[in-house]
Scaffold this motif. Structure first.
Motif, PDB file in Angstrom:
ATOM      1  N   UNK A  88     -95.220 -70.590 -22.876  1.00 12.52           N
ATOM      2  CA  UNK A  88     -95.263 -72.008 -22.505  1.00 12.52           C
ATOM      3  C   UNK A  88     -95.302 -72.096 -20.986  1.00 12.52           C
ATOM      4  N   UNK A  89     -96.504 -72.301 -20.460  1.00 16.87           N
ATOM      5  CA  UNK A  89     -96.684 -72.331 -19.019  1.00 16.87           C
ATOM      6  C   UNK A  89     -98.025 -72.975 -18.681  1.00 16.87           C
ATOM      7  N   UNK A  90     -98.104 -73.602 -17.507  1.00 15.62           N
ATOM      8  CA  UNK A  90     -99.380 -74.017 -16.934  1.00 15.62           C
ATOM      9  C   UNK A  90     -99.972 -72.809 -16.227  1.00 15.62           C
ATOM     10  N   UNK A  91    -101.267 -72.578 -16.433  1.00 16.46           N
ATOM     11  CA  UNK A  91    -101.928 -71.415 -15.840  1.00 16.46           C
ATOM     12  C   UNK A  91    -103.114 -71.895 -15.020  1.00 16.46           C
ATOM     13  N   UNK A  92    -103.194 -71.417 -13.781  1.00 19.72           N
ATOM     14  CA  UNK A  92    -104.290 -71.795 -12.887  1.00 19.72           C
ATOM     15  C   UNK A  92    -104.786 -70.544 -12.172  1.00 19.72           C
ATOM     16  N   UNK A  93    -106.060 -70.269 -12.349  1.00 18.75           N
ATOM     17  CA  UNK A  93    -106.667 -69.064 -11.760  1.00 18.75           C
ATOM     18  C   UNK A  93    -107.842 -69.494 -10.899  1.00 18.75           C
ATOM     19  N   UNK A  94    -107.812 -69.139  -9.627  1.00 23.52           N
ATOM     20  CA  UNK A  94    -108.933 -69.498  -8.762  1.00 23.52           C
ATOM     21  C   UNK A  94    -109.386 -68.323  -7.906  1.00 23.52           C
ATOM     22  N   UNK A  95    -110.712 -68.277  -7.743  1.00 22.46           N
ATOM     23  CA  UNK A  95    -111.371 -67.309  -6.868  1.00 22.46           C
ATOM     24  C   UNK A  95    -111.069 -65.863  -7.262  1.00 22.46           C
ATOM     25  N   UNK A  96    -111.080 -65.602  -8.571  1.00 27.48           N
ATOM     26  CA  UNK A  96    -110.924 -64.239  -9.070  1.00 27.48           C
ATOM     27  C   UNK A  96    -112.206 -63.833  -9.781  1.00 27.48           C
ATOM     28  N   UNK A  97    -112.450 -62.534  -9.858  1.00 29.90           N
ATOM     29  CA  UNK A  97    -113.643 -62.051 -10.550  1.00 29.90           C
ATOM     30  C   UNK A  97    -113.325 -60.751 -11.280  1.00 29.90           C
ATOM     31  N   UNK A  98    -114.239 -60.361 -12.179  1.00 31.19           N
ATOM     32  CA  UNK A  98    -114.116 -59.127 -12.954  1.00 31.19           C
ATOM     33  C   UNK A  98    -112.743 -59.027 -13.613  1.00 31.19           C
ATOM     34  N   UNK A  99    -112.441 -60.050 -14.416  1.00 30.03           N
ATOM     35  CA  UNK A  99    -111.134 -60.156 -15.036  1.00 30.03           C
ATOM     36  C   UNK A  99    -111.306 -60.358 -16.532  1.00 30.03           C
ATOM     37  N   UNK A 100    -110.521 -59.624 -17.330  1.00 28.67           N
ATOM     38  CA  UNK A 100    -110.552 -59.700 -18.788  1.00 28.67           C
ATOM     39  C   UNK A 100    -109.139 -60.020 -19.264  1.00 28.67           C
ATOM     40  N   UNK A 101    -108.953 -61.224 -19.822  1.00 28.47           N
ATOM     41  CA  UNK A 101    -107.643 -61.673 -20.298  1.00 28.47           C
ATOM     42  C   UNK A 101    -107.732 -61.792 -21.809  1.00 28.47           C
ATOM     43  N   UNK A 102    -106.932 -61.016 -22.536  1.00 27.47           N
ATOM     44  CA  UNK A 102    -107.109 -60.983 -23.987  1.00 27.47           C
ATOM     45  C   UNK A 102    -105.788 -60.812 -24.713  1.00 27.47           C
ATOM     46  N   UNK A 103    -105.723 -61.400 -25.906  1.00 31.08           N
ATOM     47  CA  UNK A 103    -104.544 -61.279 -26.740  1.00 31.08           C
ATOM     48  C   UNK A 103    -104.468 -59.922 -27.405  1.00 31.08           C
ATOM     49  N   UNK A 104    -103.242 -59.541 -27.755  1.00 26.78           N
ATOM     50  CA  UNK A 104    -103.027 -58.249 -28.402  1.00 26.78           C
ATOM     51  C   UNK A 104    -103.680 -58.214 -29.771  1.00 26.78           C
ATOM     52  N   UNK A 105    -103.521 -59.271 -30.552  1.00 24.44           N
ATOM     53  CA  UNK A 105    -104.171 -59.357 -31.857  1.00 24.44           C
ATOM     54  C   UNK A 105    -104.529 -60.817 -32.101  1.00 24.44           C
ATOM     55  N   UNK A 106    -105.771 -61.076 -32.454  1.00 26.60           N
ATOM     56  CA  UNK A 106    -106.292 -62.434 -32.520  1.00 26.60           C
ATOM     57  C   UNK A 106    -105.445 -63.383 -33.345  1.00 26.60           C
ATOM     58  N   UNK A 107    -105.189 -64.578 -32.789  1.00 32.10           N
ATOM     59  CA  UNK A 107    -104.509 -65.629 -33.514  1.00 32.10           C
ATOM     60  C   UNK A 107    -103.008 -65.639 -33.408  1.00 32.10           C
ATOM     61  N   UNK A 108    -102.402 -64.594 -32.853  1.00 29.45           N
ATOM     62  CA  UNK A 108    -100.944 -64.522 -32.787  1.00 29.45           C
ATOM     63  C   UNK A 108    -100.425 -64.887 -31.398  1.00 29.45           C
ATOM     64  N   UNK A 109    -101.233 -64.717 -30.375  1.00 31.77           N
ATOM     65  CA  UNK A 109    -100.851 -65.112 -29.021  1.00 31.77           C
ATOM     66  C   UNK A 109    -101.158 -66.598 -28.839  1.00 31.77           C
ATOM     67  N   UNK A 110    -100.157 -67.372 -28.422  1.00 33.44           N
ATOM     68  CA  UNK A 110    -100.336 -68.805 -28.205  1.00 33.44           C
ATOM     69  C   UNK A 110     -99.834 -69.177 -26.822  1.00 33.44           C
ATOM     70  N   UNK A 111    -100.678 -69.891 -26.081  1.00 35.57           N
ATOM     71  CA  UNK A 111    -100.326 -70.458 -24.781  1.00 35.57           C
ATOM     72  C   UNK A 111    -100.302 -71.966 -24.944  1.00 35.57           C
ATOM     73  N   UNK A 112     -99.236 -72.622 -24.515  1.00 36.01           N
ATOM     74  CA  UNK A 112     -99.154 -74.064 -24.680  1.00 36.01           C
ATOM     75  C   UNK A 112     -98.341 -74.719 -23.588  1.00 36.01           C
ATOM     76  N   UNK A 113     -98.607 -76.025 -23.385  1.00 30.76           N
ATOM     77  CA  UNK A 113     -97.814 -76.803 -22.423  1.00 30.76           C
ATOM     78  C   UNK A 113     -98.127 -78.278 -22.632  1.00 30.76           C
TER      79      UNK A 113
END
Length: 479
Positions: free
Chosen positions: A217-242
């Motif tokens: 549970x967090x606000x996430x802000x990413x700026x001016x980054x490149x070549x980045x891969x953000x992925x869950x450990x197993x599909x459908x179980x990782x949840x980001x919310x706010x």
């Protein structure tokens, strides 16, 4: 004195879990445990009670460096979180600057935020980002009244009897390109934002951020980054919310919108994969804003309010699910959609394609109107923003299945004055959910049905992602 008014506090450590016992509140489980070592500096502090707590309206949470007792962070509960605490108000841009609210710097941008969030029996304390550093011992003071209990009391911690923990000696080693985020502290970072802040801006090699299964549970802000891969450990179980929207975090005319849960600004060559993003507030409440070039979404679930997914730049969306409350996709960019499902209670998209680029191309997708009266895209008159509508708006459907869409399919398309001759609201082989052709005889007159062999060249072009996305041929990392 009555026995029920006597407060006795005993701190015990059992198997690494600290419990604070008082005769009224019962056991309080702390994370990180009192006296814990090797804590990530981006940690959120959690207190779990035997019954649901509530948040007070006064008192402070103070964090000191034990070395010199210097105050490194403070949260004052007397300061309101936002000009619209529940996201149901109306606040003009920049008006919020006239009043002091809870403010956190996230990824270099200021956001209003909740210093404490209660879920069930757990109070999570959100310290300001990047106040804690590696290799230090911190003492947490929580004044009485910050957290309240029904039928009980929690007197917090004092400087003489604090909540104490020590951060790791150092972060990920130089040259490392794969890190783990884990809410329980077992990874390199506790938060996704902590990992993004660490990630190099323009690395030569791909940087991978893997998110361990769990809730973030967090606000996430990413700026001016490149070549980045953000992925869950197993599909459908990782949840980001706010809980966030344009009333809780009003727009700032000097910067990007702040109403989303997850935002990318000025990023490139980036992929997010295999997790869910939820925005819990109504209104203009984006789950995801993408602003960048060569951005991939793969096996994502995006759930928000109005403008749930807002796009700028060049984006490829594959095998994903988007749910929103009308104008579910707000599109300024070139987006190629494949095998993706969008569910909307209003118009599926508000497509605002600038001149000279492609807009939204849907191939083998599912577009669902949840209330049976949705349209595929609309171009309403929008005098509030001083816009002369979007005369080059483009949305193309190829072999796409639909449900809950009006017979007109598109609209409203409004002016005045407005020349819609360049608008491309085109379809080829639109079907129902069972794969049967849709009756398009009542389609809005600005739209068009593509047919073979006449429109062969268009179909060849629109089936090719590289031709839509300015020469970029997207390749997902884990297809």
């Amino acid at each position: 004195m009555r026995a029920s008014l006597v407060l006795i506090t005993i701190i015990s450590v059992v198997r690494g879990t600290t419990r604070v016992r008082d005769t009224l509140a019962g056991d309080v489980k702390l994370y990180p445990p009192n006296g814990e070592y090797n804590v990530n500096p981006d940690v959120h502090l959690r207190l779990t009670f035997p019954s649901p707590p509530s948040i007070g309206t006064s008192g402070k949470i103070n964090v000191y460096n034990s070395k010199d007792m210097k105050l490194v962070d403070t949260l004052d509960l007397s300061i309101p979180s936002s000009p619209s605490l529940y996201g149901n108000g109306s606040v003009e841009a920049d008006d919020a600057d006239k009043t002091k609210y809870q403010t956190n710097i996230i990824g270099g941008l200021d956001f209003y935020f909740y210093p404490i969030i209660v879920r069930d029996n757990t109070s999570t304390i959100y310290l300001h980002n990047n106040k804690l550093t590696y290799g230090h011992t911190y003492l947490v003071e929580i004044e009485p009244g910050v957290i309240k209990l029904a039928g009980g009391s929690f007197n917090g911690f004092t400087r003489d009897q604090p909540w104490k923990f020590t951060t790791k000696r150092h972060g990920p080693k130089d040259g490392i390109r794969k890190v783990m985020v884990a809410a329980d502290g077992s990874g390199h970072f506790n938060t996704i934002q902590g990992a993004i802040d660490w990630a190099p801006a323009n690395p030569r090699e791909l940087t991978s951020i893997k998110i361990r299964d769990g809730y973030y549970e967090e606000i996430i802000f990413c700026q001016y980054k490149s070549h980045l891969f953000i992925h869950g450990e197993s599909g459908g179980i990782v949840t980001v919310g706010y809980p966030n929207n344009a009333a809780f975090n009003p727009p700032n005319r000097q910067g990007p919108p702040r109403s989303a849960v997850f935002s990318f600004r000025g990023c490139s060559d980036l992929e997010i994969s295999r997790f869910t993003i939820n925005n819990y507030l109504p209104g203009q409440a984006e789950a995801l804003i993408v602003n960048g070039e060569r951005i991939i979404l793969d096996w994502m679930r995006i759930n928000g309010g109005v403008n749930a997914f807002t796009t700028y730049g060049t984006v490829y969306v594959h095998n994903s699910n988007i749910t929103g409350k009308g104008d579910t996709v707000l599109g300024y960019g070139s987006v190629y959609w494949q095998h993706t499902r969008i569910e909307s209670t209003g118009a599926v998209t508000w497509t605002r394609t600038p001149q000279g680029i492609h807009g939204h191309i849907f191939v083998n997708c599912f577009l669902i109107g949840l209330e049976g009266n949705s349209t595929l895209a609309r171009l309403p008159e929008n005098p509030e923003e001083g816009e002369d509508n979007w005369p080059y708006a483009e949305m193309i459907l190829i072999d796409t299945r639909t449900s809950g869409i009006t017979p007109e399919g598109w609209g409203p398309v409004q002016g005045p004055p407005f020349d819609s001759s360049q608008v491309r609201f085109w379809e080829y082989n639109t079907m129902d959910l069972q794969g049967q052709p849709i009756n398009t005889s009542r389609r809005l007159n600005v739209s068009r049905q593509l047919r073979l062999p006449k429109d062969h060249k268009y179909l060849v072009e629109y089936r090719d992602p590289a031709k839509v996305l300015g020469g970029w041929n997207p390749i997902v990392i884990y297809p």
